[in-house]
Motif scaffolding. Structure first.
Motif, PDB file in Angstrom:
ATOM      1  N   SER A  29       0.911  -1.215   0.176  1.00  0.00           N
ATOM      2  CA  SER A  29       0.137   0.245  -0.058  1.00  0.00           C
ATOM      3  C   SER A  29       0.868   1.110  -0.194  1.00  0.00           C
ATOM      4  O   SER A  29       0.603   2.299  -0.613  1.00  0.00           O
ATOM      5  N   GLY A  32       2.127   1.910  -3.216  1.00  0.00           N
ATOM      6  CA  GLY A  32       1.281   2.315  -4.247  1.00  0.00           C
ATOM      7  C   GLY A  32       0.765   3.822  -4.102  1.00  0.00           C
ATOM      8  O   GLY A  32       0.197   4.601  -4.935  1.00  0.00           O
ATOM      9  N   LEU A  33       1.236   4.436  -3.013  1.00  0.00           N
ATOM     10  CA  LEU A  33       1.031   5.918  -2.812  1.00  0.00           C
ATOM     11  C   LEU A  33       1.599   6.584  -3.896  1.00  0.00           C
ATOM     12  O   LEU A  33       1.099   7.647  -4.369  1.00  0.00           O
ATOM     13  N   THR A  35       2.149   5.809  -6.883  1.00  0.00           N
ATOM     14  CA  THR A  35       1.412   5.760  -8.298  1.00  0.00           C
ATOM     15  C   THR A  35      -0.154   6.531  -8.101  1.00  0.00           C
ATOM     16  O   THR A  35      -0.344   7.152  -8.793  1.00  0.00           O
ATOM     17  N   GLU A  36      -0.499   6.260  -7.006  1.00  0.00           N
ATOM     18  CA  GLU A  36      -1.835   7.219  -6.833  1.00  0.00           C
ATOM     19  C   GLU A  36      -1.588   8.644  -7.041  1.00  0.00           C
ATOM     20  O   GLU A  36      -2.428   9.415  -7.316  1.00  0.00           O
ATOM     21  N   THR A  37      -0.225   9.277  -6.433  1.00  0.00           N
ATOM     22  CA  THR A  37      -0.053  10.668  -6.397  1.00  0.00           C
ATOM     23  C   THR A  37       0.023  10.981  -7.932  1.00  0.00           C
ATOM     24  O   THR A  37      -0.533  12.329  -8.280  1.00  0.00           O
ATOM     25  N   VAL A  39      -1.350   9.627 -10.387  1.00  0.00           N
ATOM     26  CA  VAL A  39      -2.752   9.456 -11.012  1.00  0.00           C
ATOM     27  C   VAL A  39      -3.574  10.743 -10.596  1.00  0.00           C
ATOM     28  O   VAL A  39      -4.064  11.153 -11.512  1.00  0.00           O
ATOM     29  N   LYS A  40      -3.374  11.189  -9.393  1.00  0.00           N
ATOM     30  CA  LYS A  40      -4.120  12.355  -8.931  1.00  0.00           C
ATOM     31  C   LYS A  40      -3.567  13.578  -9.628  1.00  0.00           C
ATOM     32  O   LYS A  40      -4.319  14.420 -10.200  1.00  0.00           O
ATOM     33  N   SER A  43      -4.852  13.414 -13.334  1.00  0.00           N
ATOM     34  CA  SER A  43      -6.418  13.644 -13.281  1.00  0.00           C
ATOM     35  C   SER A  43      -6.639  15.012 -12.757  1.00  0.00           C
ATOM     36  O   SER A  43      -7.715  15.682 -13.497  1.00  0.00           O
ATOM     37  N   ILE A 175       3.025   5.923 -15.067  1.00  0.00           N
ATOM     38  CA  ILE A 175       2.001   5.292 -14.294  1.00  0.00           C
ATOM     39  C   ILE A 175       1.918   3.742 -14.390  1.00  0.00           C
ATOM     40  O   ILE A 175       1.899   3.127 -13.640  1.00  0.00           O
ATOM     41  N   SER A 179       3.063   0.816 -12.086  1.00  0.00           N
ATOM     42  CA  SER A 179       2.029  -0.195 -11.743  1.00  0.00           C
ATOM     43  C   SER A 179       2.568  -1.634 -11.991  1.00  0.00           C
ATOM     44  O   SER A 179       2.446  -2.384 -11.170  1.00  0.00           O
TER      45      SER A 179
END
Length: 299
Positions: A29, A32-33, A35-37, A39-40, A43, A175, A179
């Motif tokens: 997890s 994965g932060l 990658t989430e950053t 993606v944010k 977007s 990304i 991933s």
């Protein structure tokens, strides 16, 4: 750990496996932060910025086309549309500047472009409006200056669109790569944690349960087969049930050794008494023979 019961050691082994799984999950997890950053950012900033830059370029092209149409057709009403498109370009660039994750250098350059656009729009609206109303003649110098500003602004807007689109594309590619890398890292991390957890659980079970049981079984087997050394004792290495088994088994062996010792001592006494009886019997036989010989002599 020596003071734990067997059930406690079993639960400890299961707890190690569960903790290992949780560690791998938390680590996955955390990885994965990143990658989430990204993606944010894609977007919330890059995608809207790329769309806004495209909108700005399209609006500016319509603004320039409006000036050309106004001059050719002499329609002064078109200038309301050109002003509207100029405002749309400015609004699109302003929206990009307000985004938090956009490069500050790019924001500063856009601010300069907005100033250039404002000056250009003011001059173009005034000069082209005068030409469309036939209040002014076409001046090559002024037309050239406005054309140069048009090219400069259009070049900047096209550059913004290209750069932001490429940034969005690069971010999305990163990304995807992140991933894939994260999935592989999660797999290896999970396998590593599980292997370590299994090894620790195996060590606990082997040293705290299996080995003491095997030692007890071997000693009991030796005694049952008649080859047991009653001077040996089980090692009491823990305070759990296996430690209690070893303790009481040692006490049992001590008592058994004492009983067998008494049997051996009694057997020795019996052997001595038997030997004495044999000697006495032999002596008495010899005495009887002597008396018999004397009796024959007297006769």
């Amino acid at each position: 750990m020596k003071s734990l019961s067997i059930a406690g050691k079993v639960w400890l082994s299961l707890g190690i496996l569960i903790i290992g799984y949780l560690v791998s999950t938390v680590a996955g997890s955390f990885l994965g932060l990143n990658t989430e950053t990204k993606v944010k950012i894609a977007s919330d900033a890059l995608f809207p910025a790329a769309m806004s830059s495209n909108t700005a370029l399209t609006a500016f092209e319509k603004q320039i086309k409006g000036y050309n149409d106004a001059i050719l057709m002499g329609e002064e009403s078109i200038f309301a549309m050109t002003q509207e498109k100029a405002d749309e370009v400015k609004s699109s660039l302003d929206s990009i500047i307000q985004m938090a994750d956009i490069d500050p250098a790019l924001k500063a350059d856009m601010a300069k472009t907005i100033e250039l656009l404002s000056g250009f729009t003011k001059d173009a609206q005034t000069y082209y409006g005068a030409i469309s109303r036939e209040e002014a003649e076409m001046d090559d110098a002024k037309m050239g200056a406005l054309a140069d500003k048009t090219k400069a602004i259009q070049k900047k807007l096209l550059q913004y669109k290209t750069d932001l689109s490429q940034s969005l594309k690069d971010n999305l590619a990163h990304i995807v790569k992140s991933s894939k890398d994260q999935r592989m890292m999660n797999i290896w991390l999970f396998l590593g944690v599980v292997i370590v957890s299994v090894v620790l659980a195996w060590i606990i079970v082997t040293r705290a349960i299996s080995r003491p049981v095997a030692n007890t079984v071997k000693m009991v087997q030796d005694i049952a087969q008649g080859d047991g050394d009653l001077t040996k004792r089980l090692e009491i290495g823990s305070n759990d049930e296996m430690g209690d088994v070893a303790k009481w088994f040692n006490i049992f062996i001590e008592k058994l050794q004492a009983i067998i010792g008494e049997f051996s001592q009694n057997a020795g006494h019996l052997n001595k008494a038997s030997s004495d009886l044999v000697n006495l019997s032999t002596h008495m036989s010899q005495e009887a023979l002597g008396l018999s010989a004397k009796s024959n002599t007297v006769s």
